[in-house]
Design an enzyme around this catalytic site. Structure first.
Site, short mmCIF file in Angstrom:
data_model
loop_
_atom_site.label_atom_id
_atom_site.label_comp_id
_atom_site.label_asym_id
_atom_site.label_seq_id
_atom_site.Cartn_x
_atom_site.Cartn_y
_atom_site.Cartn_z
N HIS A 213 0.82 -1.22 0.00
CA HIS A 213 0.00 0.00 0.00
C HIS A 213 0.86 1.27 0.00
O HIS A 213 0.53 2.24 0.69
CB HIS A 213 -0.94 -0.02 1.21
CG HIS A 213 -2.24 0.68 1.00
ND1 HIS A 213 -2.34 2.03 0.79
CD2 HIS A 213 -3.51 0.20 0.95
CE1 HIS A 213 -3.61 2.37 0.67
NE2 HIS A 213 -4.34 1.27 0.74
N GLU A 343 -2.23 -0.73 -6.23
CA GLU A 343 -2.39 -1.86 -5.31
C GLU A 343 -2.73 -3.12 -6.10
O GLU A 343 -3.89 -3.49 -6.25
CB GLU A 343 -3.48 -1.54 -4.30
CG GLU A 343 -3.19 -0.31 -3.44
CD GLU A 343 -4.36 0.09 -2.58
OE1 GLU A 343 -4.92 -0.81 -1.89
OE2 GLU A 343 -4.73 1.27 -2.59
#
Length: 377
Positions: A213, A343
């Site tokens: 992330h 992501e």
């Protein structure tokens, strides 16, 4: 994505500083250094600093297998930080960070993104997960992989330096079935590639989707990311239902604001999407080949990020929820639209979508996925 749960209880820690340091180990102009970063639940938290021969530095901690910083030159040779994160461990437990919960640089699991209604059915059994985003389950729950101390082993050879982080998630953890053993190996080489290799096994069938992330800003947070140019090789996005969560339906991006198959300024889309991107793009990659999926560039710095992955999809997120009150200790200011995330992962809500590729790890089979961030300037 914003975690709406107040996690302030996790701020009740005994925090440490840089109290010990191991010698720098160098291999072919690649180096690795380990320092103490803090303490969490009576476990030592360390920081690993990886450097290559091109002045690229990556800092990673075993708390959450988290990337705390990536530092690279710009086109003029000036070094700058291009990712969100903090230089002190205690900053990850500030009230502002806990309340905003932006997952800066963390390894997300067991399942990345949202699982609708925090539930799924598998092999005739209904499972109820931790609800940490209203009635839904986000990024593995209130105590996901990003909030745990991982075991770590350093790696050094002529090709790269790296760290392998390992974690055991017990049966029932956050509601998931199966005793899961998971690892992520970070590798930095002299091609300016930061590779992340994820592996796992479970003794029961279980949903699994791991991602990193990290938020990037290629101009070093001197401005927002709207002038960045993006090329993203995908023909479809996952369509959200009325609740904003994917149900498995695919929508073509051709002739829409979501189409980045040709390189274009990301901010041009904000006229139609004023809150930016939180979109899942799907890749045509049935054989799990490591393929280039993203090219992001920024003209003033001359920096470019290329992303390669074996995963079937990625979330493109432009930081709509990031608090403007968050900053690195040196004053580098974060905030809304100041960073973007790529992501790479399985489909959002994958356990509830029968067509979602590889969202369920079968018992005693191997999970094996790779994502690579490659920088140039």
């Amino acid at each position: 994505m914003k975690n709406l749960v107040n996690l302030s209880i996790f701020a009740l820690l005994s925090l440490g500083g840089f109290t010990s340091c191991s010698p720098t180990k160098t291999t072919n102009k690649l180096s690795l250094e380990k320092t103490q970063f803090g303490e969490h639940n009576n476990a030592q938290v360390d920081l690993y600093t990886l450097k290559n021969s091109n002045n690229m530095t990556v800092k990673i901690t075993n708390y959450g297998a988290t990337v705390t910083n990536i530092i690279v030159p710009n086109k003029n040779g000036e070094l700058g930080s291009i990712t969100t994160g903090f230089d002190k461990f205690e900053s990850y437990f500030s009230d502002e960070y806990i309340q905003n919960s932006p997952y800066f640089g963390g390894t997300v699991g067991r399942y990345a993104s949202v699982i609708k209604n925090a539930e799924f059915a598998l092999n005739g059994t209904n499972y109820q997960l931790d609800k940490n985003m209203g009635d839904n389950h986000l990024h593995g729950g209130s105590i996901g992989f990003d909030r745990q101390v991982w075991q770590s082993d350093t790696i050094q050879n002529q090709e790269y330096v790296g760290v392998k982080f390992s974690l055991t998630s017990p049966d029932g953890d956050q509601g998931y079935p199966g005793n899961l053993k998971v690892s992520i190996e970070y590798q930095l080489n002299n091609k300016n590639e930061l590779s992340m290799h994820y592996t796992a096994t479970s003794d029961k069938d279980s949903p699994l989707s791991l991602t990193n992330h990290t938020y990037f800003n290629l101009n070093g947070f001197n401005s927002d990311i709207l002038d960045h140019k993006l090329q993203l090789f995908s023909e479809h996005i996952l369509k959200p239902d009325d609740s904003g969560i994917a149900n498995g339906e695919l929508v073509a991006v051709k002739n829409t604001v979501n189409d980045f198959n040709q390189n274009k300024r990301i901010g041009d889309a904000f006229s139609e999407l004023p809150m930016g991107f939180e979109h899942f793009y799907v890749f045509d990659n049935p054989n799990k080949q490591l393929q280039k999926v993203v090219i992001m560039s920024e003209a003033t710095s001359g920096r470019t990020l290329e992303v390669f992955t074996t995963e079937p999809s990625t979330l493109l997120y432009t930081g709509r929820y990031t608090s403007d009150n968050l900053a690195r200790e040196d004053g580098t200011q974060y905030g809304q639209f100041k960073g973007f995330c790529i992501e790479t992962s399985k489909y959002q809500n994958g356990p509830n979508i029968p067509t979602s590729p590889r969202s369920i790890l079968k018992a005693n089979q191997s999970y094996d996925e790779t994502t690579v961030y490659k920088l140039s300037w």
